[in-house]
Design a protein around this motif. Structure first.
Motif, PDB file in Angstrom:
ATOM      1  N   ASN A  80     -12.997  27.680   3.950  1.00 44.97           N
ATOM      2  CA  ASN A  80     -12.149  28.851   3.676  1.00 44.97           C
ATOM      3  C   ASN A  80     -10.979  28.432   2.803  1.00 44.97           C
ATOM      4  O   ASN A  80     -10.364  27.384   3.023  1.00 44.97           O
ATOM      5  CB  ASN A  80     -11.578  29.435   4.983  1.00 44.97           C
ATOM      6  N   GLY A  81     -10.676  29.275   1.822  1.00 47.27           N
ATOM      7  CA  GLY A  81      -9.510  29.027   0.979  1.00 47.27           C
ATOM      8  C   GLY A  81      -9.701  27.942  -0.067  1.00 47.27           C
ATOM      9  O   GLY A  81      -8.754  27.578  -0.765  1.00 47.27           O
ATOM     10  N   ALA A  82     -10.934  27.423  -0.215  1.00 43.90           N
ATOM     11  CA  ALA A  82     -11.173  26.305  -1.145  1.00 43.90           C
ATOM     12  C   ALA A  82     -11.017  26.717  -2.604  1.00 43.90           C
ATOM     13  O   ALA A  82     -10.700  25.899  -3.460  1.00 43.90           O
ATOM     14  CB  ALA A  82     -12.575  25.746  -0.921  1.00 43.90           C
ATOM     15  N   GLY A  83     -11.298  28.002  -2.892  1.00 43.57           N
ATOM     16  CA  GLY A  83     -11.202  28.471  -4.276  1.00 43.57           C
ATOM     17  C   GLY A  83     -12.517  29.023  -4.820  1.00 43.57           C
ATOM     18  O   GLY A  83     -12.627  29.309  -6.016  1.00 43.57           O
ATOM     19  N   LYS A  84     -13.507  29.214  -3.949  1.00 43.04           N
ATOM     20  CA  LYS A  84     -14.833  29.671  -4.396  1.00 43.04           C
ATOM     21  C   LYS A  84     -14.771  31.048  -5.051  1.00 43.04           C
ATOM     22  O   LYS A  84     -15.306  31.260  -6.138  1.00 43.04           O
ATOM     23  CB  LYS A  84     -15.808  29.710  -3.200  1.00 43.04           C
ATOM     24  N   SER A  85     -14.133  32.006  -4.349  1.00 42.49           N
ATOM     25  CA  SER A  85     -14.067  33.375  -4.899  1.00 42.49           C
ATOM     26  C   SER A  85     -13.257  33.396  -6.188  1.00 42.49           C
ATOM     27  O   SER A  85     -13.610  34.100  -7.136  1.00 42.49           O
ATOM     28  CB  SER A  85     -13.416  34.331  -3.898  1.00 42.49           C
ATOM     29  N   THR A  86     -12.191  32.602  -6.217  1.00 41.26           N
ATOM     30  CA  THR A  86     -11.360  32.548  -7.423  1.00 41.26           C
ATOM     31  C   THR A  86     -12.205  32.075  -8.597  1.00 41.26           C
ATOM     32  O   THR A  86     -12.161  32.656  -9.691  1.00 41.26           O
ATOM     33  CB  THR A  86     -10.164  31.603  -7.201  1.00 41.26           C
ATOM     34  N   LEU A  87     -13.000  31.042  -8.364  1.00 43.29           N
ATOM     35  CA  LEU A  87     -13.864  30.505  -9.425  1.00 43.29           C
ATOM     36  C   LEU A  87     -14.891  31.556  -9.855  1.00 43.29           C
ATOM     37  O   LEU A  87     -15.098  31.790 -11.055  1.00 43.29           O
ATOM     38  CB  LEU A  87     -14.565  29.227  -8.908  1.00 43.29           C
TER      39      LEU A  87
HETATM   40  N1  LIG Z   1      -3.343  36.968  -4.485  1.00 39.33           N
HETATM   41  C1  LIG Z   1      -3.160  35.718  -4.100  1.00 39.33           C
HETATM   42  N2  LIG Z   1      -1.948  35.131  -4.212  1.00 39.33           N
HETATM   43  C2  LIG Z   1      -1.742  33.841  -3.845  1.00 39.33           C
HETATM   44  N3  LIG Z   1      -2.711  33.061  -3.336  1.00 39.33           N
HETATM   45  C3  LIG Z   1      -3.924  33.597  -3.196  1.00 39.33           C
HETATM   46  C4  LIG Z   1      -4.226  34.940  -3.571  1.00 39.33           C
HETATM   47  N4  LIG Z   1      -5.532  35.184  -3.323  1.00 39.33           N
HETATM   48  C5  LIG Z   1      -6.036  34.035  -2.817  1.00 39.33           C
HETATM   49  N5  LIG Z   1      -5.076  33.089  -2.731  1.00 39.33           N
HETATM   50  C6  LIG Z   1      -5.229  31.721  -2.267  1.00 39.33           C
HETATM   51  O1  LIG Z   1      -6.106  31.053  -3.159  1.00 39.33           O
HETATM   52  C7  LIG Z   1      -6.864  30.078  -2.458  1.00 39.33           C
HETATM   53  C8  LIG Z   1      -8.333  30.260  -2.826  1.00 39.33           C
HETATM   54  O2  LIG Z   1      -8.784  31.503  -2.332  1.00 39.33           O
HETATM   55  P1  LIG Z   1     -10.295  31.947  -2.496  1.00 39.33           P
HETATM   56  O3  LIG Z   1     -10.407  33.338  -2.014  1.00 39.33           O
HETATM   57  O4  LIG Z   1     -10.741  31.628  -3.867  1.00 39.33           O
HETATM   58  O5  LIG Z   1     -10.997  30.933  -1.480  1.00 39.33           O
HETATM   59  P2  LIG Z   1     -12.495  30.938  -0.937  1.00 39.33           P
HETATM   60  O6  LIG Z   1     -12.990  29.534  -1.074  1.00 39.33           O
HETATM   61  O7  LIG Z   1     -13.304  31.992  -1.576  1.00 39.33           O
HETATM   62  O8  LIG Z   1     -12.232  31.236   0.592  1.00 39.33           O
HETATM   63  P3  LIG Z   1     -13.077  32.037   1.740  1.00 39.33           P
HETATM   64  O9  LIG Z   1     -14.247  31.167   2.076  1.00 39.33           O
HETATM   65  O10 LIG Z   1     -12.099  32.073   2.859  1.00 39.33           O
HETATM   66  O11 LIG Z   1     -13.445  33.386   1.218  1.00 39.33           O
HETATM   67  C9  LIG Z   1      -6.554  30.268  -0.985  1.00 39.33           C
HETATM   68  O12 LIG Z   1      -5.687  29.257  -0.581  1.00 39.33           O
HETATM   69  C10 LIG Z   1      -5.883  31.624  -0.923  1.00 39.33           C
HETATM   70  O13 LIG Z   1      -4.945  31.648   0.120  1.00 39.33           O
END
Ligand SMILES: Nc1ncnc2c1ncn2[C@@H]1O[C@H](COP(=O)(O)OP(=O)(O)OP(=O)(O)O)[C@@H](O)[C@H]1O
Length: 251
Positions: free
Chosen positions: A36-43
């Motif tokens: 969780n929170g690794a950055g997958k969705s952001t990527l």
């Molecule tokens: N709008 C935002 N402002 C600041 N930080 C954010 C925002 N959205 C996400 N983050 C942070 O960016 C980081 C990556 O989030 P992301 O959603 O890409 O993770 P993820 O790997 O997809 O996680 P998950 O498995 O929980 O869905 C996390 O630490 C999250 O807290």
């Protein structure tokens, strides 16, 4: 192929992705995994051009996505985000129909209409097709959004946690459909996925992200080991082979 090169992304003062370079193969299913929170969705969102690239380059089949026309992108890539924005007064059939917009630009042909009906049938949505999106369950809505992306018939399909809310039957059916799309139609599929067993059974390629960096990437059989996965999640994961298939035991 999608090529991500020296991608760095910050939100506010927080570094979310840190110098990511990775390639995503064509015609395969790639699982984007990690804590969780690794950055997958952001990527995934950056690849889908839902957010602008700050530093680095993402190219799609050799073309920088920042310089690709939106209409061209829509014909090449379909995306289902994790948070499904729900326009509640929209019927399921209309939502799926929107998937054909890039092709018909507001003038649906018989081919477009037939594609929508086929998608409704394939995703077991025919009985729900006249229902409004706020009158169906979370899993049914998830299937409707995936059907909307599927009907676009793009070469690339990006799905953020597509198994969310799906029961075993629909999860199996969706993964089988994705495999079929990759194997029979040479579609390239990228899924953010937490269920390691579905990922091991269906993904050709793994990209593991941890704390904004690529922890490892490669062919599933090469990189998905007990050691690599345990380290990725900071939790014990054991990969067991049985009948030629790999299973992840973690509880
Ligand atoms: N709008 C935002 N402002 C600041 N930080 C954010 C925002 N959205 C996400 N983050 C942070 O960016 C980081 C990556 O989030 P992301 O959603 O890409 O993770 P993820 O790997 O997809 O996680 P998950 O498995 O929980 O869905 C996390 O630490 C999250 O807290």
């Amino acid at each position: 192929m999608i090529s991500v090169s020296t991608l760095t992304h910050s939100l506010g003062h927080r570094l979310i992705l840190d110098d990511i370079s990775v390639e995503i193969p064509k015609g395969k299913i790639t699982a984007l995994i990690g804590p969780n929170g690794a950055g997958k969705s952001t990527l995934l969102h950056l690849i889908a051009r839902q957010n602008p690239v700050q530093t680095g380059v993402i190219s799609l089949d050799g073309e920088d996505i920042a310089k690709t026309a939106s209409t061209d992108m829509a014909l090449r890539m379909a995306v289902v985000a994790q948070e499904l924005g729900v326009a509640s007064r929209l019927r399921v059939r209309d939502l799926v129909g929107f998937g054909r917009w890039p092709q018909h630009q507001g003038r649906p042909t018989e081919v477009d209409k037939a594609a929508v009906e086929k998608a409704l049938e394939e995703f077991h949505l025919l009985d729900l097709s006249d229902r409004f999106l706020d009158e169906i369950s979370g899993g049914q809505r998830q299937r409707a959004f995936v059907a909307m992306a599927y009907v676009q018939d793009t070469d690339w399909l990006l799905l953020d946690e597509p198994l969310n809310n799906l029961d075993i039957r629909y999860a199996k059916s969706l993964m089988a459909k994705l495999r079929n799309m990759a194997e029979e139609k040479n579609k390239s599929i990228v899924i953010v996925i937490h269920d390691l067993n579905y990922a091991l059974a269906n993904a050709d390629y793994f990209i593991a992200v941890k704390e904004g960096k690529v922890a490892f990437a490669g062919e599933t059989s090469d990189v998905a080991t007990s050691e690599s996965l345990s380290e990725l999640y900071d939790a014990e994961v054991n990969i067991i082979e049985s009948d030629g298939k790999c299973f992840a035991f973690h509880h």
